[in-house]
Write a protein that holds these residues in place. Structure first.
Motif, PDB file in Angstrom:
ATOM      1  N   TYR A  43       0.758  -1.335  -0.009  1.00  0.00           N
ATOM      2  CA  TYR A  43      -0.050  -0.014  -0.061  1.00  0.00           C
ATOM      3  C   TYR A  43       0.768   1.280  -0.117  1.00  0.00           C
ATOM      4  N   ASP A  44       0.363   2.250  -0.897  1.00  0.00           N
ATOM      5  CA  ASP A  44       1.445   3.323  -0.957  1.00  0.00           C
ATOM      6  C   ASP A  44       0.626   4.682  -0.702  1.00  0.00           C
ATOM      7  N   GLY A  45      -0.635   4.786  -0.704  1.00  0.00           N
ATOM      8  CA  GLY A  45      -1.145   6.041  -0.339  1.00  0.00           C
ATOM      9  C   GLY A  45      -2.753   6.300  -0.789  1.00  0.00           C
ATOM     10  N   TYR A  46      -3.274   7.305  -0.150  1.00  0.00           N
ATOM     11  CA  TYR A  46      -4.601   7.876  -0.315  1.00  0.00           C
ATOM     12  C   TYR A  46      -4.540   9.177  -0.108  1.00  0.00           C
ATOM     13  N   PRO A  47      -5.506  10.078  -0.695  1.00  0.00           N
ATOM     14  CA  PRO A  47      -6.330   9.397  -1.805  1.00  0.00           C
ATOM     15  C   PRO A  47      -5.604  10.064  -3.112  1.00  0.00           C
TER      16      PRO A  47
ATOM     17  N   TYR B 152      -4.139   3.185  -3.558  1.00  0.00           N
ATOM     18  CA  TYR B 152      -3.520   2.292  -4.446  1.00  0.00           C
ATOM     19  C   TYR B 152      -2.391   1.642  -3.880  1.00  0.00           C
ATOM     20  N   ASP B 153      -1.577   0.579  -4.628  1.00  0.00           N
ATOM     21  CA  ASP B 153      -0.425  -0.033  -4.320  1.00  0.00           C
ATOM     22  C   ASP B 153       0.390  -0.239  -5.291  1.00  0.00           C
ATOM     23  N   ARG B 154       1.820  -0.535  -4.955  1.00  0.00           N
ATOM     24  CA  ARG B 154       2.841  -0.590  -6.131  1.00  0.00           C
ATOM     25  C   ARG B 154       3.904  -1.753  -5.581  1.00  0.00           C
ATOM     26  N   VAL B 155       4.773  -1.987  -6.459  1.00  0.00           N
ATOM     27  CA  VAL B 155       5.869  -2.917  -6.321  1.00  0.00           C
ATOM     28  C   VAL B 155       6.883  -1.751  -5.632  1.00  0.00           C
ATOM     29  N   HIS B 156       7.588  -2.171  -4.522  1.00  0.00           N
ATOM     30  CA  HIS B 156       8.357  -1.488  -3.659  1.00  0.00           C
ATOM     31  C   HIS B 156       9.519  -2.426  -3.257  1.00  0.00           C
TER      32      HIS B 156
ATOM     33  N   HIS C 263       3.518   5.975  -8.474  1.00  0.00           N
ATOM     34  CA  HIS C 263       3.130   5.038  -9.449  1.00  0.00           C
ATOM     35  C   HIS C 263       2.540   3.941  -8.535  1.00  0.00           C
ATOM     36  N   ALA C 264       1.191   3.438  -9.499  1.00  0.00           N
ATOM     37  CA  ALA C 264       0.492   2.527  -8.913  1.00  0.00           C
ATOM     38  C   ALA C 264       0.761   1.305  -9.946  1.00  0.00           C
ATOM     39  N   ASN C 265       0.810   0.152  -9.278  1.00  0.00           N
ATOM     40  CA  ASN C 265       1.159  -1.162 -10.138  1.00  0.00           C
ATOM     41  C   ASN C 265      -0.010  -2.255  -9.874  1.00  0.00           C
ATOM     42  N   SER C 266      -0.261  -2.913 -11.326  1.00  0.00           N
ATOM     43  CA  SER C 266      -0.759  -4.242 -11.216  1.00  0.00           C
ATOM     44  C   SER C 266       0.366  -4.996 -11.195  1.00  0.00           C
ATOM     45  N   ALA C 267       0.585  -6.340 -10.863  1.00  0.00           N
ATOM     46  CA  ALA C 267       1.369  -7.152 -10.704  1.00  0.00           C
ATOM     47  C   ALA C 267       1.208  -8.570 -10.671  1.00  0.00           C
ATOM     48  N   TYR C 268       1.791  -9.470 -11.303  1.00  0.00           N
ATOM     49  CA  TYR C 268       1.664 -10.877 -11.330  1.00  0.00           C
ATOM     50  C   TYR C 268       2.966 -11.642 -10.672  1.00  0.00           C
ATOM     51  N   LEU C 269       2.886 -12.312  -9.581  1.00  0.00           N
ATOM     52  CA  LEU C 269       3.989 -12.916  -8.814  1.00  0.00           C
ATOM     53  C   LEU C 269       3.872 -14.456  -8.787  1.00  0.00           C
ATOM     54  N   THR C 270       4.744 -15.029  -9.014  1.00  0.00           N
ATOM     55  CA  THR C 270       4.624 -16.559  -8.962  1.00  0.00           C
ATOM     56  C   THR C 270       5.608 -17.124  -7.848  1.00  0.00           C
ATOM     57  N   LEU C 271       5.303 -18.239  -7.328  1.00  0.00           N
ATOM     58  CA  LEU C 271       6.152 -18.533  -6.204  1.00  0.00           C
ATOM     59  C   LEU C 271       6.802 -20.148  -6.179  1.00  0.00           C
TER      60      LEU C 271
END
Length: 535
Positions: free
Chosen positions: A380-384, A418-422, A447-455
């Motif tokens: 999570y990176d911020g509002y609003p 919004y969220d981001r990769v950080h 920046h806000a990011n959509s992201a896909y992660l695999t484990l």
């Protein structure tokens, strides 16, 4: 939306030498739970678990949605404050379990209608049961706990509901006064007896309560309208003030329930409370779906979701600000897990913390620092904010069928949080960034990011990076309205991507067939490259 958050969006940079990550998660869980077992392996397991010995679940979503629905489920006459309101004695029940309904009304009589929420040819609900006419009574006004400023309703049960014929799913009970003057919802989850092999829809009931101002106070503001008078705990023993009594369900959850049921996937239904209570609940689940606003988690819920993820269960985070606040559940006179405790920056005053329990404040903060990025990949990176969603990976399989182009901008889709990769925070790799949307939050550029992660265990994790994703699913649909300026473009894009996510995640561990190709340095050049995959 009840998004009045003074001072939100602040981030604290990681400190050297602070214990973070999975080790901290297990320490916190041990402090709050004691040791727990999870069939199928530990958090470090690298293979999906064997099929668990759970009751077989034969619920057929497609057959259920082929039954006739009703368009008359909506509250059209909310009436005045106090006309009618209610709450259930449990947030969820198994099919066939009874639940008490507590109702207060100024009317002489009322009825209860149980609507199961789904697709049903687009009308979104089916009438499963309706009560006879019941006698009404006015119950006492809200009471307030002196220590925590927690508002609650000390009401007697009005009627007991028999759910024997109710299929599992998300329900809105509608209360109608006998004189036709007022209507009000009461939410209830009829949870699934098993999640094995299914996509699990999780109602974010703790977050609904955090923003519930019935009785004059929630976890953000109190009766004076100021932060200093906010509650330090909130109770399920009261109606929901917002959403005509539905809490945040209709905005942040119902559109996804409708879409998932339209697809006819094998679904299961539960709440964050149930995941916290039952360490075996997610065993063998194909995927867990966190909906639009899923902010408040207990250490137990986080532990159980993490263990499921690390043993092959996919995770879809269709919102932002997920798993941000650490909470503790306590009992009320109606039963266990009826009070949500979150002292936030006042955690040192919390008697639970004083006695050795984890601090009820943000997961990322000291003491007991454990940023949510280790579970989700994003933080999570911020509002609003209110910003366009900018596509940067249009050929990714998750965006197949959207027709999106490199740099395409979708107005208003990023917001209100919004969220981001950080990677300054613990971030599992490899992770692919699919969108990189410039935002300005309280004068700060990010920046806000959509992201896909695999484990390593095979699971895939998809995070949208925006809280507006689920409500955007209805954008451009007949009668949907124009929330935050979201239009048909936003609706078509989010529906297509969500369908891709749900279908792929329903098939099993997505990382085994669709591994992520890390691209973080392309968007954040100062970030370290991902470590090569293990041999």
């Amino acid at each position: 939306m009840e998004q009045l958050r003074a001072g939100e969006g602040e981030t604290a940079e990681p400190s050297p030498g602070v214990m973070t990550g999975r080790r901290r998660l297990l320490v916190l869980a041990a402090a709050s739970l004691g040791a727990v077992g999870f069939p199928g392996g530990s958090a470090a397991a690298t293979a999906p678990p064997a099929a668990p010995a759970h009751p077989r679940c034969d619920f057929d979503v497609a057959a259920e949605n082929a039954l006739p629905g009703t368009a008359s489920w909506r509250v059209t006459r909310p009436g005045a404050a106090g006309d009618i309101a209610g709450f259930t004695s449990r947030v969820s029940v198994l099919p066939g379990e009874p639940v008490d309904l507590h109702v207060s009304t100024t009317a002489a009589a009322y009825t209860v209608s149980a609507f199961r929420m789904g697709w049903y040819g687009g009308v979104r609900a089916r009438l499963v049961w309706r009560s006879p006419v019941l006698p009404g009574a006015v119950q006492p006004p809200a009471r307030t706990d002196a220590e925590t400023r927690m508002a609650y309703a000390d009401w007697q049960p009005s009627t007991r509901l028999d759910t024997t014929t109710w299929p599992e799913g998300c329900y809105l009970l509608r209360l109608d006064t006998g004189d036709g003057r007022a209507q009000r919802y009461v939410p209830l989850t009829v949870r699934s007896p098993s999640t094995a092999g299914r996509v699990v829809i999780v109602n974010s009931v703790a977050t609904w309560q955090a923003y519930n101002r019935w009785g004059g106070a929630d976890l953000y503001k109190g009766t004076t309208g100021k932060k200093a008078s906010r509650s330090l705990a909130v109770s399920f023993d009261r109606p929901y003030a917002g959403g005509s009594g539905s809490g945040q369900f209709l905005v942040y959850e119902a559109p996804l329930v409708a879409l998932a049921e339209r697809l006819g996937l094998a679904l299961a239904y539960t709440t964050g409370v149930d995941i916290a209570r039952n360490p075996e609940l997610l065993c063998g689940a194909a995927a867990v779906v966190s909906l639009g606003h899923d902010e408040y988690w207990s250490p137990e819920q986080r532990l159980h979701v993490t263990r499921a993820r690390d043993t092959g269960t996919n995770l879809a985070v269709l919102g932002a600000n997920c798993c941000y606040r650490r909470i503790r559940y306590e009992p009320s006179r109606l039963g266990s897990h009826r009070v949500v405790v979150c002292y936030k920056e006042d955690y040192a005053r919390d008697p639970g913390f004083v006695s050795g329990r984890p601090p009820t404040q943000d997961f990322r903060r000291t003491p007991s620092r454990d940023p949510e990025s280790e579970l989700l990949g994003v933080i999570y990176d911020g509002y609003p904010v209110d910003a366009p969603y900018v596509v940067t990976h249009p050929h990714h399989w998750l965006l197949a069928g959207t027709g999106a182009r490199l740099g395409e901008s979708i107005p208003h889709l990023v917001g209100v949080e919004y969220d981001r990769v950080h990677t300054a925070y613990p971030t599992p790799r490899p992770i692919e960034i699919l969108s990189h949307s410039p935002v300005v939050c309280k004068g700060r550029r990010s920046h806000a990011n959509s992201a896909y992660l695999t484990l390593p265990g095979g699971a895939g994790v998809f995070a949208t990076g925006t809280m507006r994703w689920v409500e955007a699913l209805d954008a451009g649909q007949p009668g949907a309205g124009a929330h935050h300026g979201l239009d048909a473009q936003a609706g078509a894009f989010t529906r297509t991507v969500t369908e891709n996510v749900l279908r792929a995640f329903a098939e099993g561990p997505a990382g085994l067939t669709r591994p992520a190709a890390d691209n973080v340095p392309a968007h954040y050049p100062a970030s370290p490259a991902a470590a090569p995959p293990a041999a």
